[in-house]
Write an enzyme that holds these catalytic residues in place. Structure first.
Site, mmCIF file in Angstrom:
data_model
loop_
_atom_site.group_PDB
_atom_site.id
_atom_site.type_symbol
_atom_site.label_atom_id
_atom_site.label_comp_id
_atom_site.label_asym_id
_atom_site.label_seq_id
_atom_site.Cartn_x
_atom_site.Cartn_y
_atom_site.Cartn_z
ATOM 1 N N ASN B 7 0.868 -1.173 0.000
ATOM 2 C CA ASN B 7 0.000 0.000 0.000
ATOM 3 C C ASN B 7 0.906 1.225 0.000
ATOM 4 O OD1 ASN B 7 -1.830 2.016 0.466
ATOM 5 N ND2 ASN B 7 -2.717 1.100 2.309
ATOM 6 N N ARG B 90 -2.473 -2.129 -3.461
ATOM 7 C CA ARG B 90 -3.721 -1.420 -3.191
ATOM 8 C C ARG B 90 -3.727 -0.127 -3.997
ATOM 9 N NH1 ARG B 90 -5.287 2.797 1.264
ATOM 10 N NH2 ARG B 90 -7.516 2.832 0.905
ATOM 11 N N HIS B 179 -13.426 2.442 0.107
ATOM 12 C CA HIS B 179 -13.434 1.344 1.089
ATOM 13 C C HIS B 179 -13.980 0.040 0.495
ATOM 14 C CE1 HIS B 179 -13.804 4.516 4.510
ATOM 15 N NE2 HIS B 179 -12.543 4.181 4.331
ATOM 16 N N ARG B 240 -13.885 15.225 8.011
ATOM 17 C CA ARG B 240 -14.539 15.516 6.730
ATOM 18 C C ARG B 240 -16.032 15.769 6.921
ATOM 19 N NH1 ARG B 240 -12.316 10.238 3.692
ATOM 20 N NH2 ARG B 240 -10.454 10.172 4.987
ATOM 21 N N GLU B 383 -8.264 -5.625 4.988
ATOM 22 C CA GLU B 383 -8.121 -5.265 3.577
ATOM 23 C C GLU B 383 -6.920 -5.956 2.936
ATOM 24 O OE1 GLU B 383 -9.568 -0.799 3.123
ATOM 25 O OE2 GLU B 383 -8.747 -1.180 5.103
#
Lengths: 186, 395
Positions: B7, B90, B179, B240, B383
């Site tokens: 990643n 990823r 996601h 956010r 993940e």
């Protein structure tokens, strides 16, 4: 398009700082991922005023369908097979039912659902599609009756609907007059 | 089969080496401050945790040094790099180009760079990582797993924005979601635990962390999701804003005389529960303040929970019912009271949380009562394992 009350008081509503927020409207976008706005501004080199103008006047069901600013025209186009018109209506119906779901969460349940104003009073097909999305919450329309109701006060849910559904034509002028009298008589 | 999962960030590199037969993580770690003299790696293997300072001026140098750790005599997990069968990368954004996981070649790397428009910090870094791997381990099969591809199954009415349609045609402005790898993993894991055919299930997955997204999964496929064009959309997050009345943006921009870029920055980094509460961008801090009676912290938490519950109700309406709700991600797995707050708001739908069962952190288990109409799960996300599985499938 609908207002929901808890003990007669507004606890939640879809429109926001201005009437641009909330659900998809005839020419207005409703709520958006804010990055849609900034991305659009960057790409098209728009000022905040220009972006506001596009989101108020060239978006919503019109922006998607590119048919008309009038819902009746969009419905007609959808019925004669227009893909964009169909898509626009579907987006509209989904956001309305989603907001109803949200309001149910806000109140922890719902006793009555009412439809009013142009589309709410006269858009039989839209009422049917919206209520179809709300089946899971016990909303069941009397489809036959609903088709007949256009701009008049009537119950349009079936007898076994857990949530009664009404069409109640709005009358803002009468409400303003009543509020006026209330204050004058004080 | 052993798979290396990478990643890559612009100045960081996270990795896991996974043995697919046992699904065991052989080694894992993170390289930070790549590009600087002070670059360092935190490496874990065989129960040993090492922090080594080692300058890495680019991703290639960082990957070379990382690979050397796997065969380091002191904490060796493989004898030679030949034992690594494939590399899974990823990638944050696959745009509309990538509808599924992709075997990496030069064209794929170019396309990933193209999709970088929507993930300007992440996609170019992932491409750098791929190019570096090609140099360090030539010929090794590599696979790109995207955060967005899982959501490519959404019907059009769920991804088209009600703005002028030509912006979708011209610029690709639409909902992409994020996601995806996490939502895919937890939903598949749930079907596995329950021993049920996923094609018959209706699931709402709540990935709640620093970034949070909710996903409606119908028959194992993403049907709708809360994040939008970018991970700024959907529910309010730690920093956010999530979705807003667009006039909130234009109004602030005019009042503060700021550019679209500056506005974006504020909505990404200074909004959400942090913005409402005025506290640190740490969910635990805000939750504690809320419990101690801080009014703004309370509003922030309430707005977070309400928004999530609303999305769950929305997806129940769009899918005409839900069989399962899953909580995952840092907050979803660990914040007991947040799960409770959300589920309480869904009581009208027949969600009955078992408060004792819910009193756990990071465990894979059912937390609803047996009589609950919707079964509620905590499933810690993984993940990396999902990326490794997807990679294995392709090579």
């Amino acid at each position: 398009m609908y207002v929901l009350y808890k003990t007669g008081k507004s606890v939640e509503t879809s429109m926001g700082l201005t009437p641009l927020g909330g659900i998809v409207m005839g020419t207005r976008s409703g709520d958006l991922d804010p990055s849609v706005v900034t991305y659009m501004m960057n790409k098209e080199n728009l000022s905040p005023e220009e972006a506001e103008n596009i989101l108020n006047k060239k978006s919503g069901a019109y922006g998607v369908s590119r048919v008309s600013v009038d819902f009746r025209d969009i419905e007609e186009e959808a019925n004669s097979g227009g893909h964009h018109a169909k898509l626009a209506l579907k987006i509209f119906h989904n956001t309305v039912s989603s907001y109803v779901a949200k309001c149910i969460v806000a109140m922890g349940g719902i006793d009555v659902l009412t439809f009013t104003a142009g589309v709410g009073e006269k858009g039989q097909d839209s009422r049917e599609a919206i209520c179809e999305n709300l089946k899971i919450f016990g909303v069941k329309l009397d489809k036959e009756k609903n088709q007949k109701i256009k701009g008049i006060e009537a119950k349009v849910s079936s007898e076994d609907s857990k949530v009664p559904v009404y069409v109640v034509p709005t009358n803002e002028e009468l409400m303003i007059a009543k509020e006026t009298i209330k204050l004058l008589n004080k | 089969m052993k798979i290396l999962v990478l990643n890559c960030g612009s100045s960081s590199l996270k990795y896991q080496l996974i043995n697919m037969e046992t699904e065991e993580v052989l080694a894992s770690g993170k390289y930070e401050r790549i590009g600087e003299e002070e670059a360092f790696i935190t490496h874990k293997a065989l129960g040993i945790k090492k922090e080594i300072k080692k300058p890495a001026y680019d991703h290639k140098e960082a990957i070379e040094f990382t690979l050397a750790q796997f065969t380091n005599e002191e904490y060796k997990v493989i004898d030679s790099l030949d034992e690594i069968n494939a590399i899974g990368h990823r990638v944050v954004h696959g745009g509309e180009i990538f509808k599924s996981t992709a075997l990496i070649d030069d064209k794929v790397i170019e396309d990933i760079k193209k999709c970088g428009e929507f993930a300007p910090l992440h996609n170019p870094a992932a491409a750098l990582g791929m190019e570096a791997c090609k140099k360090v381990m030539p010929g090794k099969p590599m696979v790109a797993v995207f955060d967005t591809t899982f959501h490519q199954t959404m019907p059009k009415e769920n991804y088209i924005y009600p703005i002028p349609y030509e912006y979708y045609k011209k610029y690709g402005i639409r909902k992409y979601g994020a996601h995806g790898t996490s939502h895919m993993y937890v939903s598949q894991r749930l079907a596995e635990i329950e021993g049920k055919d996923i094609s018959k299930l209706k699931i709402v997955s709540c990935h709640l962390g620093q970034g949070s997204s909710i996903c409606a999964i119908k028959g194992g496929k993403s049907y709708d999701t809360s994040m939008g064009l970018t991970p700024l959309g959907g529910i309010p997050m730690v920093t956010r804003s999530g979705d807003l009345d667009p006039s909130v943006l234009t109004y602030i921009m005019k009042k503060e005389n700021i550019s679209a870029g500056e506005m974006e920055d504020i909505l990404n980094k200074k909004s959400g529960v942090m913005g409402i509460s005025g506290l640190a961008p740490d969910f635990r801090v805000i939750e504690i303040a809320s419990n101690e009676g801080n009014e703004r912290a309370k509003i922030a938490i309430e707005s977070f929970e309400y928004s999530i519950a609303s999305y769950i109700a929305k997806y129940a309406s769009l899918m005409n019912g839900i069989d399962y709700i899953i909580f995952t991600g840092g907050i979803g797995e660990n914040q007991i009271n947040i799960r409770k707050g959300i589920c309480e708001k869904l009581k009208f739908m027949g969600v009955e949380l078992d408060l004792d069962e819910n009193n756990v952190r990071g465990e894979e288990k059912i937390i609803s009562k047996p009589e609950s109409k919707i079964t509620v799960y905590i499933i810690p996300t993984n993940e990396e394992l999902m990326i490794a599985k997807e990679t294995e499938k392709l090579v």
